[in-house]
Design an enzyme around this catalytic site. Structure first.
Site, PDB file in Angstrom:
ATOM      1  N   GLU A 106      35.058  -9.068  35.735  1.00  0.00           N
ATOM      2  CA  GLU A 106      35.921  -7.430  35.686  1.00  0.00           C
ATOM      3  C   GLU A 106      36.968  -6.791  35.946  1.00  0.00           C
ATOM      4  O   GLU A 106      37.054  -5.959  35.322  1.00  0.00           O
ATOM      5  CB  GLU A 106      34.633  -5.945  37.244  1.00  0.00           C
ATOM      6  CG  GLU A 106      33.245  -6.212  37.020  1.00  0.00           C
ATOM      7  CD  GLU A 106      32.475  -7.343  37.204  1.00  0.00           C
ATOM      8  OE1 GLU A 106      32.952  -8.255  38.133  1.00  0.00           O
ATOM      9  OE2 GLU A 106      31.282  -7.655  36.863  1.00  0.00           O
TER      10      GLU A 106
ATOM     11  N   HIS B 129      22.802  -0.784  41.838  1.00  0.00           N
ATOM     12  CA  HIS B 129      23.143  -0.224  40.352  1.00  0.00           C
ATOM     13  C   HIS B 129      22.411   0.988  40.822  1.00  0.00           C
ATOM     14  O   HIS B 129      22.364   1.761  39.100  1.00  0.00           O
ATOM     15  CB  HIS B 129      21.959  -0.797  39.836  1.00  0.00           C
ATOM     16  CG  HIS B 129      22.251  -2.201  39.711  1.00  0.00           C
ATOM     17  ND1 HIS B 129      21.641  -3.087  40.146  1.00  0.00           N
ATOM     18  CD2 HIS B 129      22.026  -3.361  38.266  1.00  0.00           C
ATOM     19  CE1 HIS B 129      22.489  -4.357  40.005  1.00  0.00           C
ATOM     20  NE2 HIS B 129      21.864  -4.286  39.029  1.00  0.00           N
TER      21      HIS B 129
END
Lengths: 360, 325
Positions: free
Chosen positions: B60, B129
């Site tokens: 990321e 999530h």
């Protein structure tokens, strides 16, 4: 066969001038007399300008400052970069930044509390990056842009030994190698991350070998030998320019000064150690070499010193003549266009200042 | 006009961006061949090639950090972070660099990049999530933050974000990806950042919301209507910069304000709106401002997620309280 070696690698160490300035003729880079003198001039300029920064800080005329004393041989990279190449520095590359054409007062401004000092006007240099090890990724992105546009340009990025322990360093090496971008990673292993010595930073024998794990060459250089720095930098930069991918270059050097003006290195290292490195000074070493080439005289050194000092005095005058930035400036560069809320906050602060200064 | 869900609308926006400007690039994990785990980038690599739609390593910070460099060097990168709960490794890059580059260099360099990231709960996903992390970015000077709730807004806002000269965090509520289909213009169009939308005008109370909570608020409007309460619903769409003017005008008219978001309560966007409206509309207010939000807890695993997320019933119940105050 059940067992076989699937990878083995090596890391070379390169030194052109030994500690007394004696050259290995087989490794000497091809440089003109003028280029050799230029390398020396850049290093002397950096030492004097750096010393001036320290004095300005001690006198309260600039803020906290990170000296580059002892690491001047980084200027070798300036000679290896071309005009359209880029530099993505950390905060201990002032010598290189000056060699690439920045003015002494740019650095004085930057450490003197003016954001404008980060511009390095007219030069392809990113602002100095304070969060350790974060900026090599920016170098990768810029180099990636060059590759995507088929431009034969290279990015050099600098960071210290401590940065090799940060996650972003590894992500940068990995991206650079996966996408084969024209980026050269220069690790200035100056033996200390503030007080933590190199051996506590990594158990690896060299920092250069970390490149091998990412599928790129890693090479170790005597970072106090400006000719070795130039030689290796040029090879790595030209390799990157012509599609050969990235390289990790470890410059083995020593931070002669404190980490910053807010640090006291006597707390964590010995005089003997500092003396050992003093004998390996990059400027004296190059001076010895220039002497053997009959390119150095005391008279030249004196003239050089006088010229540089007077140039630096002018820079100090320019820096000190700067007026306090306008208070509204802090609102003006967040976005290309100010938001209504920022506009309101700016007016509020401006009105307060006016009231405070008795203007209303 | 074509019927599109939010996925299709976002895909259409990315298609037009890539077609219009050769400096637009998409990069992220699984965005290429696979078309993204939610299929937002489906078919784009095939159409525009591997140099424009790029599968990256699982990294990321690498994705965002290199996007910063690409942006400085003249590209308009649209990076995908697969779930907003995984954005934290890239946090340093966003906060320490993307948000600061223009300011730090007094305008010499800028970072016109977009980070697209699915957010919020309601889809029975694994831990990490289902996060609503917008406040952290709203609190950071130098970033713009957007969260659409409809396909049409998603397309127009994403195109504005991509062509905006500054960094934008673009949150995509996963729950709404396929929930609603609506007529969306097939060609290029932009919806300006920083402008809220009045979903439904009303008289008695102003409801301010965004993202997953907008459809819940629309359901709550019906419940309130049955009780004779006419509520005005505002979808903020842009969370930073925030359109205070629309909220102020609405509260001036209704005298009451309820703010609804899924994110935890403390220092959520509702806190900032409540404080600002209390400062600016004090003479208009006829009841306390109320916040209907997630709780100051970790987002629970899916067995309890619908107790964390404000429901239309909970919203209607709390709104009625301030109307009857």
């Amino acid at each position: 066969m059940a067992k076989k070696t699937v990878f083995s690698g090596k890391v070379e160490f390169v030194q052109v001038l030994d500690k007394d300035g004696k050259a290995d003729k087989t490794l000497l880079p091809k440089l003109s007399k003028e280029e050799l003198k230029q390398l020396y001039r850049w290093m002397v300029f950096a030492r004097i300008a750096d010393e001036k920064c320290l004095k300005l800080q001690r006198a309260g005329r600039i803020g906290t400052f990170a000296q580059i004393l002892g690491q001047e041989a980084q200027v070798g990279v300036a000679l290896a970069l071309k005009k359209n190449d880029w530099l993505v520095p950390s905060f201990r590359e002032n010598a290189l930044i000056w060699a690439l054409g920045a003015k002494a007062e740019d650095i004085y401004q930057l450490f003197g509390g003016f954001e404008k000092g980060q511009q390095f006007s007219g030069l392809n240099i990113l602002p100095i990056s304070v969060p350790v090890g974060t900026h090599p990724l920016h170098a990768v992105g810029i180099a990636w842009a060059f590759k995507l546009r088929n431009e034969k340009k290279v990015v050099a990025t600098f960071f210290g030994d401590g940065a090799t322990s940060e996650g972003d360093f590894h992500e940068a090496l990995n991206f650079a190698s996966v996408f084969q971008v024209p980026c050269v990673f220069f690790c200035q292993n100056n033996q200390y991350a503030i007080s933590v010595p190199r051996k506590k930073q990594s158990h690896a024998q060299t920092l250069a070998q970390k490149g091998l794990a990412y599928g790129m060459d890693g090479i170790q250089v005597d970072g106090n030998d400006v000719l070795a720095v130039y030689r290796v930098a040029r090879t790595a930069i030209e390799k990157a320019r012509f599609g050969g991918g990235p390289t990790l270059v470890e410059l083995v050097t020593y931070r002669m000064a404190d980490h910053t003006t807010a640090d006291d290195a006597t707390k964590y290292r010995t005089k003997t150690e500092v003396e050992y490195w003093k004998k390996r000074d990059p400027i004296l070493r190059m001076q010895h070499y220039l002497k053997t080439k009959r390119l150095w005289t005391e008279k030249w050194e004196d003239t050089l010193g006088i010229q540089i000092r007077s140039q630096i005095e002018k820079s100090v005058q320019i820096y000190e003549a700067l007026s306090q930035p306008q208070v509204g400036e802090m609102f003006d560069f967040l976005f290309e266009k100010k938001t209504p809320e920022l506009e309101q906050q700016k007016n509020k602060l401006q009105n307060w200042k006016n009231q405070e200064e008795g203007k209303v | 006009m074509t019927q599109m869900n939010m996925i299709q609308a976002l895909n259409s926006a990315l298609f037009h961006a890539l077609e219009k400007d050769s400096s637009v690039l998409l990069l992220g994990e699984d965005v290429g061949l696979n078309g993204g785990v939610f299929r937002v980038t489906e078919g784009l690599q095939k159409k525009f090639g591997e140099k424009k739609v790029i599968d990256t390593p699982l990294s990321e910070s690498g994705i965002v950090g290199s996007s910063i460099g690409l942006a400085i060097a003249g590209f308009k990168p649209v990076a995908e972070i697969q779930f907003s709960g995984f954005i934290y490794p890239a946090f340093d890059q966003l906060i320490s660099h993307a948000a600061r580059m223009r300011n730090r260099t007094r305008g010499k360099y800028s970072c016109p990049l977009v980070v697209r990231t699915p957010c919020s709960g309601g889809v029975r996903a694994l831990e990490h999530h289902s996060e609503s992390t917008e406040s952290i970015f709203i609190h950071t000077p130098g970033l713009k933050v957007v969260m659409p709730s409809t396909p049409n807004d998603a397309k127009g806002l994403l195109l504005s974000a991509i062509f905006d000269p500054d960094p934008v965090i673009f949150f995509e509520p996963m729950k709404l990806y396929r929930q609603l289909k609506q007529e969306v213009k097939e060609d290029f169009f932009e919806i300006p950042l920083g402008k809220a939308k009045i979903v439904k005008p009303g008289e008695h109370v102003s409801m301010v919301s965004f993202g997953t909570m907008v459809p819940q608020c629309i359901k709550a409007l019906e419940l309130l209507d049955k009780k004779g309460i006419s509520a005005e619903l505002i979808d903020l769409r842009s969370l930073s910069p925030l359109d205070f003017e629309t909220i102020q005008d609405s509260v001036h008219k209704t005298g009451r304000l309820a703010i609804v978001h899924e994110a935890p309560r403390t220092l959520g966007l509702g806190a900032e709106i409540a404080a600002t409206i209390a400062e600016r509309n004090v003479l208009d207010l006829e009841a306390p401002i109320t916040r209907i939000t997630g709780f100051d807890t970790i987002m629970p695993y899916y067995r309890l997620e619908n107790d964390f997320i404000p429901s239309s019933e909970r919203i209607a119940f709390e709104v009625e309280k301030i109307v009857r105050f």
